[in-house]
Each structure stands twice: as C-alpha cells, then as structure tokens.
Design a protein around this motif. Structure first.
Motif, PDB file in Angstrom:
ATOM      1  N   GLY A 223       0.812  -1.220   0.000  1.00 48.07           N
ATOM      2  CA  GLY A 223       0.000   0.000   0.000  1.00 48.07           C
ATOM      3  C   GLY A 223       0.841   1.265   0.000  1.00 48.07           C
ATOM      4  N   TRP A 224       2.156   1.096  -0.158  1.00 45.80           N
ATOM      5  CA  TRP A 224       3.040   2.263  -0.218  1.00 45.80           C
ATOM      6  C   TRP A 224       2.731   3.096  -1.446  1.00 45.80           C
ATOM      7  CZ3 TRP A 224       8.161  -0.879   0.625  1.00 45.80           C
ATOM      8  CH2 TRP A 224       8.283  -1.198   1.981  1.00 45.80           C
ATOM      9  N   LYS A 225       3.056   4.362  -1.391  1.00 49.71           N
ATOM     10  CA  LYS A 225       2.929   5.258  -2.534  1.00 49.71           C
ATOM     11  C   LYS A 225       4.208   5.197  -3.358  1.00 49.71           C
ATOM     12  CE  LYS A 225      -0.988   7.051  -1.158  1.00 49.71           C
ATOM     13  NZ  LYS A 225      -2.089   6.211  -1.427  1.00 49.71           N
ATOM     14  N   HIS A 226       4.060   5.391  -4.656  1.00 51.60           N
ATOM     15  CA  HIS A 226       5.212   5.382  -5.563  1.00 51.60           C
ATOM     16  C   HIS A 226       6.094   6.594  -5.305  1.00 51.60           C
ATOM     17  CE1 HIS A 226       7.336   6.383  -9.330  1.00 51.60           C
ATOM     18  NE2 HIS A 226       7.551   5.083  -9.339  1.00 51.60           N
ATOM     19  N   LEU A 227       7.384   6.366  -5.220  1.00 54.74           N
ATOM     20  CA  LEU A 227       8.376   7.434  -5.101  1.00 54.74           C
ATOM     21  C   LEU A 227       9.371   7.284  -6.234  1.00 54.74           C
ATOM     22  CD1 LEU A 227       9.226   7.290  -1.278  1.00 54.74           C
ATOM     23  CD2 LEU A 227       7.808   8.985  -2.442  1.00 54.74           C
ATOM     24  N   ASP A 228       9.680   8.362  -6.893  1.00 57.48           N
ATOM     25  CA  ASP A 228      10.727   8.319  -7.910  1.00 57.48           C
ATOM     26  C   ASP A 228      12.068   8.209  -7.204  1.00 57.48           C
ATOM     27  OD1 ASP A 228       9.137   8.477 -10.181  1.00 57.48           O
ATOM     28  OD2 ASP A 228       8.982  10.660 -10.015  1.00 57.48           O
ATOM     29  N   MET A 229      12.855   7.257  -7.643  1.00 60.89           N
ATOM     30  CA  MET A 229      14.173   7.040  -7.042  1.00 60.89           C
ATOM     31  C   MET A 229      15.250   7.378  -8.057  1.00 60.89           C
ATOM     32  SD  MET A 229      13.530   5.833  -3.994  1.00 60.89           S
ATOM     33  CE  MET A 229      15.014   5.044  -3.472  1.00 60.89           C
ATOM     34  N   PRO A 230      16.271   8.095  -7.647  1.00 59.75           N
ATOM     35  CA  PRO A 230      17.362   8.398  -8.582  1.00 59.75           C
ATOM     36  C   PRO A 230      18.199   7.147  -8.835  1.00 59.75           C
ATOM     37  CG  PRO A 230      17.893   9.217  -6.400  1.00 59.75           C
ATOM     38  CD  PRO A 230      16.472   8.695  -6.338  1.00 59.75           C
ATOM     39  N   TYR A 231      18.743   7.061 -10.028  1.00 61.79           N
ATOM     40  CA  TYR A 231      19.645   5.963 -10.351  1.00 61.79           C
ATOM     41  C   TYR A 231      21.026   6.323  -9.817  1.00 61.79           C
ATOM     42  CZ  TYR A 231      16.046   4.261 -13.506  1.00 61.79           C
ATOM     43  OH  TYR A 231      14.872   3.774 -14.021  1.00 61.79           O
ATOM     44  N   THR A 232      21.445   5.612  -8.783  1.00 64.33           N
ATOM     45  CA  THR A 232      22.744   5.923  -8.188  1.00 64.33           C
ATOM     46  C   THR A 232      23.749   4.813  -8.374  1.00 64.33           C
ATOM     47  OG1 THR A 232      22.001   5.076  -6.055  1.00 64.33           O
ATOM     48  CG2 THR A 232      21.733   7.446  -6.450  1.00 64.33           C
ATOM     49  N   ASN A 233      23.292   3.603  -8.622  1.00 65.17           N
ATOM     50  CA  ASN A 233      24.198   2.476  -8.792  1.00 65.17           C
ATOM     51  C   ASN A 233      24.423   2.255 -10.287  1.00 65.17           C
ATOM     52  OD1 ASN A 233      25.745   0.231  -8.410  1.00 65.17           O
ATOM     53  ND2 ASN A 233      24.049  -1.115  -7.863  1.00 65.17           N
ATOM     54  N   VAL A 234      25.121   3.184 -10.898  1.00 67.71           N
ATOM     55  CA  VAL A 234      25.296   3.180 -12.348  1.00 67.71           C
ATOM     56  C   VAL A 234      26.782   3.135 -12.667  1.00 67.71           C
ATOM     57  CG1 VAL A 234      24.865   4.454 -14.466  1.00 67.71           C
ATOM     58  CG2 VAL A 234      23.181   4.511 -12.638  1.00 67.71           C
ATOM     59  N   HIS A 235      27.126   2.271 -13.608  1.00 68.53           N
ATOM     60  CA  HIS A 235      28.509   2.175 -14.084  1.00 68.53           C
ATOM     61  C   HIS A 235      28.673   3.142 -15.251  1.00 68.53           C
ATOM     62  CE1 HIS A 235      32.340   0.130 -14.572  1.00 68.53           C
ATOM     63  NE2 HIS A 235      32.140   0.142 -15.867  1.00 68.53           N
ATOM     64  N   HIS A 236      29.553   4.108 -15.112  1.00 70.94           N
ATOM     65  CA  HIS A 236      29.657   5.172 -16.113  1.00 70.94           C
ATOM     66  C   HIS A 236      30.712   4.918 -17.185  1.00 70.94           C
ATOM     67  CE1 HIS A 236      26.784   7.777 -14.161  1.00 70.94           C
ATOM     68  NE2 HIS A 236      27.371   7.503 -13.001  1.00 70.94           N
ATOM     69  N   ARG A 237      31.461   3.859 -17.048  1.00 68.00           N
ATOM     70  CA  ARG A 237      32.479   3.579 -18.070  1.00 68.00           C
ATOM     71  C   ARG A 237      31.912   2.662 -19.140  1.00 68.00           C
ATOM     72  NH1 ARG A 237      37.522   1.129 -15.230  1.00 68.00           N
ATOM     73  NH2 ARG A 237      35.882  -0.253 -14.630  1.00 68.00           N
ATOM     74  N   THR A 238      32.520   2.705 -20.293  1.00 69.42           N
ATOM     75  CA  THR A 238      32.130   1.817 -21.383  1.00 69.42           C
ATOM     76  C   THR A 238      32.691   0.427 -21.116  1.00 69.42           C
ATOM     77  OG1 THR A 238      32.166   3.648 -22.936  1.00 69.42           O
ATOM     78  CG2 THR A 238      32.293   1.432 -23.867  1.00 69.42           C
ATOM     79  N   LEU A 239      31.853  -0.577 -21.316  1.00 69.47           N
ATOM     80  CA  LEU A 239      32.307  -1.954 -21.180  1.00 69.47           C
ATOM     81  C   LEU A 239      32.478  -2.530 -22.581  1.00 69.47           C
ATOM     82  CD1 LEU A 239      29.970  -3.253 -18.322  1.00 69.47           C
ATOM     83  CD2 LEU A 239      32.324  -2.465 -18.149  1.00 69.47           C
ATOM     84  N   ASP A 240      33.681  -2.903 -22.894  1.00 73.31           N
ATOM     85  CA  ASP A 240      33.974  -3.487 -24.197  1.00 73.31           C
ATOM     86  C   ASP A 240      34.265  -4.966 -24.026  1.00 73.31           C
ATOM     87  OD1 ASP A 240      35.846  -0.532 -24.836  1.00 73.31           O
ATOM     88  OD2 ASP A 240      33.846  -1.003 -25.612  1.00 73.31           O
ATOM     89  N   PHE A 241      33.610  -5.769 -24.848  1.00 69.58           N
ATOM     90  CA  PHE A 241      33.802  -7.214 -24.812  1.00 69.58           C
ATOM     91  C   PHE A 241      34.116  -7.706 -26.214  1.00 69.58           C
ATOM     92  CE2 PHE A 241      31.103  -6.393 -21.212  1.00 69.58           C
ATOM     93  CZ  PHE A 241      31.552  -7.262 -20.238  1.00 69.58           C
ATOM     94  N   THR A 242      34.981  -8.675 -26.287  1.00 64.03           N
ATOM     95  CA  THR A 242      35.204  -9.341 -27.570  1.00 64.03           C
ATOM     96  C   THR A 242      34.140 -10.423 -27.717  1.00 64.03           C
ATOM     97  OG1 THR A 242      36.634 -11.051 -26.652  1.00 64.03           O
ATOM     98  CG2 THR A 242      37.707  -8.986 -27.341  1.00 64.03           C
ATOM     99  N   LYS A 243      33.934 -10.860 -28.926  1.00 63.00           N
ATOM    100  CA  LYS A 243      32.982 -11.945 -29.175  1.00 63.00           C
ATOM    101  C   LYS A 243      33.393 -13.184 -28.386  1.00 63.00           C
ATOM    102  CE  LYS A 243      30.944 -14.796 -32.740  1.00 63.00           C
ATOM    103  NZ  LYS A 243      31.093 -15.382 -34.028  1.00 63.00           N
ATOM    104  N   LYS A 244      34.683 -13.455 -28.357  1.00 62.05           N
ATOM    105  CA  LYS A 244      35.181 -14.622 -27.623  1.00 62.05           C
ATOM    106  C   LYS A 244      34.903 -14.507 -26.125  1.00 62.05           C
ATOM    107  CE  LYS A 244      39.362 -17.263 -26.997  1.00 62.05           C
ATOM    108  NZ  LYS A 244      39.720 -18.145 -26.396  1.00 62.05           N
ATOM    109  N   GLU A 245      35.053 -13.309 -25.568  1.00 64.69           N
ATOM    110  CA  GLU A 245      34.771 -13.125 -24.142  1.00 64.69           C
ATOM    111  C   GLU A 245      33.292 -13.382 -23.832  1.00 64.69           C
ATOM    112  OE1 GLU A 245      37.939  -9.802 -22.528  1.00 64.69           O
ATOM    113  OE2 GLU A 245      36.202  -9.109 -23.694  1.00 64.69           O
ATOM    114  N   VAL A 246      32.399 -12.866 -24.680  1.00 64.59           N
ATOM    115  CA  VAL A 246      30.967 -13.063 -24.466  1.00 64.59           C
ATOM    116  C   VAL A 246      30.620 -14.542 -24.580  1.00 64.59           C
ATOM    117  CG1 VAL A 246      28.654 -12.553 -25.334  1.00 64.59           C
ATOM    118  CG2 VAL A 246      30.360 -10.732 -25.197  1.00 64.59           C
TER     119      VAL A 246
END
Length: 183
Positions: A127-150
């Motif tokens: 029965g709680w009311k909706h609260l907008d929550m900020p996104y704080t657990n965000v990874h800001h770097r680019t993740l690069d993967f090779t096909k072999k790694e995936v």
C-alpha cells in the motif's frame, strides 16, 4: 498500515544451509500478527555477468568471474570463500532444482529484470505510494567485450546452471514460453 523494511544484499547468509532460519524468521514475524513479504529480483544471466565481470580484468578473469557474478551460486551459497561455488559437488541440474525449491518456499515476489513489475507488486502488497528514485548504482564507463569473451562467459553461465535457473524462474513466475502450452 505500517511497514518495516529490511534488505539482505551481499551479506545474506547462504540460503542453502540456513533455510531453517528463514522458516523461523517468517514464523516469528507472523506470530506477532505481521505479514512478511520476501522479494527477489534476478537479472538475465549474461547481462548480469557482463555488468559485474569487468570489475577485475586480467589473465585469470575466468577464475575470478564465477564467484562474483553467478546469481545461482550467490543465491545458494552466498559466494562463501570457505565453501566455494559448489561445496556439495552437485550437478548443475541439482543446483537449479534446489534454487527453484528455495524460491518457492521462501519468496513471495519473484521477478526477472522487470523493475516496474517488481515495484508494482511491492506497492500493491504494502500500500506504499510510488516514489521516484534516482539511479545511483550506475557504471559510467564503457564496457567493451570481444565476441570470444561473451561466448566464454555464456559457456560458464550454462555450465554453472545460471541460464537454466533463470529460464526456470521465467517459466514458473512470468509465463515464459506459455504460448507453447497450446501445442
């Protein structure tokens, strides 16, 4: 309508060996006239693994990957360094079966990656009311993967049972593949 909330994340006891505590916990809460709602949100195994994988790079990333990004092993054993990823040397099928069994026994809300659905179920129960929550657990770097790694990462997920576990969760809790039931 008063609710108390608690979260176990990263420090939760290994559910596989502490199941009796979960029964006692629920019993204690319900004896006090309260309702207990255990909720869990899992993620797509490859997406989850890729998000956590690049935390430590190097030649031994395969050895370091599984203890930190396997949802199934974490759920069952909490990546306890003393007991390892498969302390009872069970098959991946047995791990998947045990994971589903524990979800059924102890969790009232189970979701795979659908944050909105998860949130709406919790709001409905409480029965709680909706609260907008900020996104704080965000990874800001680019993740690069090779096909072999995936490909290698996915093979590890299959071998560990993560892919089968999340597929079984989707089937049981989200109607995954329900369109096939008419055949």
């Amino acid at each position: 309508n008063e609710w108390r909330s608690g979260q176990l994340h990263l420090a939760n006891p290994p559910l596989n060996t502490t199941e009796h505590h979960w029964y006692q916990w629920r019993s204690t809460v319900e004896k006090q006239g309260c309702q207990m709602i255990n909720a869990i949100m899992l993620r797509d195994p490859l997406n989850h693994a890729m998000a956590g994988f690049k935390l430590g790079q190097g030649d031994d990333w395969f050895d370091r990957w599984l203890p930190h990004t396997s949802q199934l092993s974490f759920f069952l054993y909490n990546n306890d360094k003393l007991i390892g990823q498969n302390p009872y040397n069970v098959t991946k099928e047995e791990k998947v079966q045990r994971g589903i069994e524990l979800l059924q026994r102890h969790f009232d809300v189970v979701s795979v990656g659908d944050h909105t659905q998860f949130m709406n179920k919790i709001l409905k129960y409480t029965g709680w009311k909706h609260l907008d929550m900020p996104y704080t657990n965000v990874h800001h770097r680019t993740l690069d993967f090779t096909k072999k790694e995936v490909e290698s990462l996915y093979k590890l997920l299959v071998r560990n049972g993560d892919v089968d576990f999340v597929d079984a969760v989707k089937l049981r809790y989200s109607g995954h593949l329900s369109y096939l039931s008419g055949f």
